[in-house]
Design a protein around this motif. Structure first.
Motif, PDB file in Angstrom:
ATOM      1  N   ASP A 116       0.880  -1.172   0.000  1.00 52.41           N
ATOM      2  CA  ASP A 116       0.000   0.000   0.000  1.00 52.41           C
ATOM      3  C   ASP A 116       0.914   1.217   0.000  1.00 52.41           C
ATOM      4  O   ASP A 116       1.650   1.446   0.950  1.00 52.41           O
ATOM      5  CB  ASP A 116      -0.838  -0.116   1.295  1.00 52.41           C
ATOM      6  N   ASN A 121      -4.491  11.967  -1.617  1.00 55.10           N
ATOM      7  CA  ASN A 121      -5.850  12.297  -1.207  1.00 55.10           C
ATOM      8  C   ASN A 121      -6.527  13.019  -2.353  1.00 55.10           C
ATOM      9  O   ASN A 121      -5.992  13.997  -2.857  1.00 55.10           O
ATOM     10  CB  ASN A 121      -5.804  13.187   0.031  1.00 55.10           C
ATOM     11  N   TYR A 307      -9.824   7.297  10.170  1.00 51.04           N
ATOM     12  CA  TYR A 307      -8.711   6.741   9.404  1.00 51.04           C
ATOM     13  C   TYR A 307      -8.397   5.300   9.825  1.00 51.04           C
ATOM     14  O   TYR A 307      -8.217   4.405   8.982  1.00 51.04           O
ATOM     15  CB  TYR A 307      -7.501   7.658   9.638  1.00 51.04           C
ATOM     16  N   ASP A 311      -8.815   1.754   7.662  1.00 56.91           N
ATOM     17  CA  ASP A 311      -7.676   0.850   7.484  1.00 56.91           C
ATOM     18  C   ASP A 311      -8.030  -0.573   7.919  1.00 56.91           C
ATOM     19  O   ASP A 311      -7.609  -1.542   7.290  1.00 56.91           O
ATOM     20  CB  ASP A 311      -6.431   1.377   8.218  1.00 56.91           C
TER      21      ASP A 311
HETATM   22  N1  ARG Z   1      -3.886   9.179   2.422  1.00 59.05           N
HETATM   23  C1  ARG Z   1      -2.922   9.059   3.460  1.00 59.05           C
HETATM   24  C2  ARG Z   1      -2.090  10.343   3.597  1.00 59.05           C
HETATM   25  O1  ARG Z   1      -2.093  11.179   2.716  1.00 59.05           O
HETATM   26  C3  ARG Z   1      -1.990   7.904   3.228  1.00 59.05           C
HETATM   27  C4  ARG Z   1      -2.633   6.551   3.116  1.00 59.05           C
HETATM   28  C5  ARG Z   1      -1.707   5.441   3.481  1.00 59.05           C
HETATM   29  N2  ARG Z   1      -2.332   4.129   3.463  1.00 59.05           N
HETATM   30  C6  ARG Z   1      -3.132   3.640   4.408  1.00 59.05           C
HETATM   31  N3  ARG Z   1      -3.654   2.457   4.234  1.00 59.05           N
HETATM   32  N4  ARG Z   1      -3.423   4.313   5.497  1.00 59.05           N
HETATM   33  O2  ARG Z   1      -1.433  10.515   4.582  1.00 59.05           O
END
Ligand code: ARG
Length: 560
Positions: A116, A121, A307, A311
């Motif tokens: 991953d 975003n 968050y 996950d």
């Molecule tokens: N979108 C998150 C950021 O910008 C990172 C995602 C990482 N992956 C996860 N499975 N949490 O910080």
């Protein structure tokens, strides 16, 4: 691998001497002027068997010194054993690399691994941190694939957070209708709304409510969401294409929602969900913790998920879809605590997967502060690419004759090698000027070395793929030794998930190639045998550069 071979020989000798030792470890010498490989386990043996280290060392050396693999084995005070390989040993190893697939590297047991990384975003601009995740993650993915694993990559878009509520609210405020929304609107509205939410509690509550309603399936917001996601995602894809970074899955947080109910059921069955001021949390701290690990907040008092929840939902989804042995996450190291608590919840639930958070440090500018463009802004990635291209063009007149596609390859090489040569866990200084040079530890230097050797290889013809037993001079020997270090370098890089170990190996290999090249002039050689051997050696070196650059997702230009 030479280290394993020497280790086995030492083990046999120790058994003969009735002094068995567990974990015999031989390392590549860091004093190449003294020896090629070394063993310092004598001190352990001395403790274990109550003997003088020099005495034990001499006994080992006595038994190994007639071994054909070594030109010299000696014991140096206070008890280091130094090995200098024989020419035939080095050349045998090289011939094995030449004649077997993937340089005769021994592959590990195959695993199914989800990785991953990227993690942009939607509706927010990609920043240097996402760039780092993409570069480091892509390299780790390619290394794992090379080692034979079944690797599934997922970009894991941040697509269901507060920013969506903010952008929907902003679009509505500006009366922009669905079919008219553009990328520019998103780029303009997000920072505006994010600022406004910080200033105005009311607006923040409205945006949070929109986000929550969206997550609950509100149809109007869902239509907005789809448009926003599509626009933003195609822009993100364009950037990843430029970087030659690709994903098997374009899933996001929103895709985890259908799986959250399953996780909730499991948590409830194990009585792991606790109430805390209206919110639901999971306690994850342990008595043995040296620092406090806060509980994972599973659901806010307004019912919204967070968050950590998405996950957990995503882990459930991956486990159903792929039954992975292992899941890796490449993000900023400041998310370490988040992942620690998510992994702990998985342990409490009895999940079988192994989890790893691979954190990385910050990209700083030459002033040691987070990287900015010349205009003083946190750069949009495109501006960073453009600035890199211009700096490279200006660094030498020769560069100005390069075609566009080669220039893009160079921009990639400059940025990626700058990043990948650093231990990912550390911050580093991105100095475009320095990293654009064709000398020093840079992408252009590696590419330049490759093209220089490639020119000879295209001018000359070699007949065979087997080296004879001779090594002709010091630069020749140094190069051969470096080539046989490939397996250790790659294995170590894969095991520690540190592409920097591979990048640095590649740099050292190029240093050896250039030293060899300066000393040995192949084109005008009369000795056909020597010429043939050197061509084989250079072809092998260049194949390694090409393959290892590919693992770092760096392409080779036609010309530079
Ligand atoms: N979108 C998150 C950021 O910008 C990172 C995602 C990482 N992956 C996860 N499975 N949490 O910080």
């Amino acid at each position: 691998m030479i280290t394993n071979k020497i280790e086995k020989e030492i083990e046999i000798v120790l058994n003969e001497l009735e002094m068995p030792l567990e974990g015999v470890a031989v390392t590549i010498s860091n004093r190449k002027d003294l020896c090629d490989y070394q063993f310092d386990g004598v001190f352990k043996l001395a403790k274990l068997y109550h003997k003088n280290p020099m005495e034990i060392g001499s006994q080992i050396v006595e038994k190994l010194k007639n071994n054909q693999d070594y030109q010299k084995v000696e014991i140096l005070p206070p008890g280091f054993i130094n090995f200098t390989l024989s020419d035939s040993c080095i050349n045998n190893e090289l011939n094995n690399m030449l004649q077997n697939e993937k340089y005769n590297i021994k592959m590990p047991a195959k695993e199914t691994i989800v990785i991953d990384y990227g993690g942009p975003n939607i509706a927010k601009p990609l920043h240097v941190g996402h760039l780092r995740s993409a570069i480091v993650g892509e390299a780790i993915k390619r290394m794992l694939k090379y080692m034979g694993h079944n690797v599934i990559s997922d970009v894991h878009l941040g697509d269901y957070g507060l920013q969506i509520g903010q952008v929907i609210y902003g679009l509505q405020q500006e009366n922009i209708s669905l079919q008219d929304i553009t990328l520019e609107d998103l780029e303009r509205i997000y920072p505006q709304m994010s600022k406004l939410c910080k200033e105005d509690e009311n607006v923040k509550t409205i945006c949070a409510t929109i986000t929550k309603d969206l997550q609950d399936g509100n149809e109007e917001y869902q239509t907005y969401f789809k448009v926003i996601k599509e626009l933003s995602q195609s822009d993100i894809k364009r950037i990843y294409d430029y970087l030659d970074v690709s994903f098997d899955l374009w899933n996001g947080e929103s895709d985890a929602y259908p799986y959250i109910t399953k996780v909730t059921e499991e948590l409830e069955a194990k009585h792991l969900l606790k109430d805390s001021e209206g919110a639901k949390i999971v306690e994850v701290s342990k008595d043995s913790d040296s620092k406090e690990i806060p509980p994972l907040i599973y659901q806010k008092s307004n019912g919204a998920y967070l968050y950590g929840t998405t996950d957990l939902g995503t882990i459930k989804q991956r486990s159903i879809d792929y039954q992975p042995d292992r899941i890796l996450y490449v993000t900023d190291r400041r998310q370490a605590l988040h992942f620690e608590s998510v992994f702990r919840v998985c342990n409490l639930l009895g999940y079988k997967e192994k989890f790893e958070h691979l954190g990385f440090g910050t990209v700083n500018g030459p002033d040691g502060k987070p990287f900015k463009t010349r205009a003083g802004n946190t750069p949009k990635l495109e501006e960073l690419f453009e600035e890199t291209k211009q700096t490279f063009l200006n660094s030498s007149e020769k560069n100005q004759g390069m075609n566009e596609s080669d220039l893009d390859i160079l921009v990639n090489a400059i940025i990626k090698f700058a990043d990948l040569q650093n231990n990912r866990e550390k911050d580093y200084i991105f100095d475009i000027k320095k990293f654009s040079q064709t000398t020093g530890k840079t992408g252009p230097y590696i590419l330049y070395t490759y093209l220089r050797v490639n020119k000879i290889l295209t001018q000359e013809n070699k007949q065979s793929e087997t080296l004879n037993k001779i090594i002709y001079n010091k630069e020749d020997r140094d190069l051969r030794l470096k080539i046989i270090e490939l397996e250790s370098a790659l294995k170590y890089a894969v095991d520690t998930r540190l592409p920097s170990l591979l990048a640095n190996y590649l740099y050292e290999l190029c240093v050896n190639i250039n030293a060899f090249y300066e000393k040995n002039h192949i084109n005008n050689l009369d000795d056909v045998n020597k010429k043939e051997n050197w061509l084989i050696l250079l072809a092998l070196s260049n194949n390694i550069i090409k393959d290892m650059l590919d693992l770092l997702s760096i392409k080779i230009p036609e010309r530079m």
